[in-house]
Design a protein around this motif. Structure first.
Motif, short mmCIF file in Angstrom:
data_model
loop_
_atom_site.label_atom_id
_atom_site.label_comp_id
_atom_site.label_asym_id
_atom_site.label_seq_id
_atom_site.Cartn_x
_atom_site.Cartn_y
_atom_site.Cartn_z
N PHE A 15 0.87 -1.04 0.10
CA PHE A 15 -0.02 0.11 0.01
C PHE A 15 1.02 1.25 -0.01
CE2 PHE A 15 -3.15 -2.79 1.29
CZ PHE A 15 -4.49 -2.32 0.91
N ILE A 16 0.45 2.17 -0.78
CA ILE A 16 1.27 3.65 -0.81
C ILE A 16 0.21 4.39 0.30
CG2 ILE A 16 1.61 5.52 -2.18
CD1 ILE A 16 3.43 3.10 -2.89
N VAL A 17 0.90 4.77 1.10
CA VAL A 17 0.47 5.64 2.12
C VAL A 17 0.79 7.27 2.08
CG1 VAL A 17 -0.09 5.91 4.83
CG2 VAL A 17 0.11 3.81 3.69
N GLU A 18 -0.09 8.06 1.98
CA GLU A 18 0.21 9.46 1.86
C GLU A 18 -0.90 10.11 2.81
OE1 GLU A 18 1.19 10.78 -2.44
OE2 GLU A 18 -0.64 9.36 -2.36
N SER A 19 -0.08 11.29 3.13
CA SER A 19 -0.95 12.38 4.14
C SER A 19 -1.97 12.95 3.07
CB SER A 19 -0.07 13.54 4.58
OG SER A 19 0.93 13.16 5.53
N ALA A 64 -3.91 -4.03 -6.81
CA ALA A 64 -5.43 -4.50 -6.47
C ALA A 64 -6.24 -3.06 -6.17
CB ALA A 64 -5.57 -5.25 -4.91
N SER A 65 -7.53 -3.24 -6.47
CA SER A 65 -8.40 -2.15 -6.33
C SER A 65 -8.93 -1.94 -5.07
CB SER A 65 -9.70 -2.07 -7.34
OG SER A 65 -9.28 -2.46 -8.77
N ILE A 66 -7.81 -1.60 -4.19
CA ILE A 66 -8.36 -1.19 -2.65
C ILE A 66 -7.84 0.24 -2.12
CG2 ILE A 66 -8.06 -2.00 -0.46
CD1 ILE A 66 -7.21 -4.64 -1.36
N TYR A 67 -8.66 0.88 -1.82
CA TYR A 67 -8.39 2.30 -1.42
C TYR A 67 -9.09 2.51 0.01
CZ TYR A 67 -8.18 7.46 -1.20
OH TYR A 67 -8.06 8.69 -0.78
N THR A 68 -8.36 3.21 0.93
CA THR A 68 -8.94 3.54 2.24
C THR A 68 -8.52 4.74 2.71
OG1 THR A 68 -9.74 2.53 4.05
CG2 THR A 68 -7.71 2.12 3.41
N GLU A 69 -9.11 5.26 3.59
CA GLU A 69 -8.38 6.39 4.49
C GLU A 69 -8.91 6.28 5.76
OE1 GLU A 69 -11.72 9.59 3.44
OE2 GLU A 69 -10.35 9.14 1.80
N ALA A 70 -8.03 7.30 6.81
CA ALA A 70 -8.51 7.42 8.09
C ALA A 70 -7.77 8.33 8.58
CB ALA A 70 -7.71 6.06 8.67
N ASP A 71 -8.22 8.80 10.00
CA ASP A 71 -7.58 9.99 10.68
C ASP A 71 -6.30 10.04 11.29
OD1 ASP A 71 -10.15 11.47 9.98
OD2 ASP A 71 -11.15 10.70 11.94
N ASN A 72 -5.90 8.68 11.55
CA ASN A 72 -4.55 8.51 12.02
C ASN A 72 -3.95 7.11 11.46
OD1 ASN A 72 -5.49 6.28 14.14
ND2 ASN A 72 -6.57 8.04 15.14
N VAL A 73 -2.71 7.01 11.90
CA VAL A 73 -2.02 5.60 11.42
C VAL A 73 -2.69 4.35 12.08
CG1 VAL A 73 0.17 4.28 11.28
CG2 VAL A 73 -0.24 6.71 10.84
N THR A 74 -2.82 4.56 13.24
CA THR A 74 -3.58 3.36 14.10
C THR A 74 -4.71 2.89 13.37
OG1 THR A 74 -2.42 3.87 16.04
CG2 THR A 74 -4.12 2.18 16.32
N GLU A 75 -5.59 3.82 13.08
CA GLU A 75 -7.20 3.58 12.75
C GLU A 75 -6.66 3.18 10.90
OE1 GLU A 75 -10.88 6.17 11.19
OE2 GLU A 75 -10.01 6.71 13.11
N LEU A 76 -5.72 3.53 10.26
CA LEU A 76 -5.45 3.17 8.96
C LEU A 76 -5.14 1.84 8.76
CD1 LEU A 76 -5.20 4.41 6.01
CD2 LEU A 76 -2.70 4.74 6.48
N ARG A 77 -4.37 1.43 9.70
CA ARG A 77 -3.90 -0.11 9.76
C ARG A 77 -5.03 -0.91 9.93
NH1 ARG A 77 0.86 1.90 13.65
NH2 ARG A 77 2.35 1.98 12.32
N HIS A 78 -5.83 -0.60 10.77
CA HIS A 78 -7.04 -1.17 11.11
C HIS A 78 -7.97 -1.20 9.72
CE1 HIS A 78 -10.59 -2.98 12.87
NE2 HIS A 78 -11.22 -1.94 12.24
#
Length: 68
Positions: free
Chosen positions: A6-10, A23-37
């Motif tokens: 996964f490419i992770v950007e701010s 793979a066609s997967i995209y997600t977002e989150a407010d912080n890194v811990t939530e992003l991992r989940h």
């Protein structure tokens, strides 16, 4: 598939975005811990258990601007 990257950007509005390579997967989150989940959850939804990657690698892209 052994590994999914996964490419992770701010995100401009705050938080982080992550998109999978190959793979066609995209997600977002407010912080890194939530992003991992969120990433784990998205991978589990996208792949059947026998085709699920054994490892998920996060590649953080960090831009830094310096005054000239």
């Amino acid at each position: 598939m052994n590994e999914l990257i996964f490419i992770v950007e701010s995100a401009p509005e705050g938080g982080y975005t992550a998109r999978a390579l190959g793979a066609s997967i995209y997600t977002e989150a407010d912080n890194v811990t939530e992003l991992r989940h969120q990433i784990r959850d998205a991978v589990h939804c996208h792949f059947e258990s026998e085709k699920r990657p054994k490892m998920i690698r996060l590649h953080f892209i960090h831009d830094e601007v310096l005054a000239a």
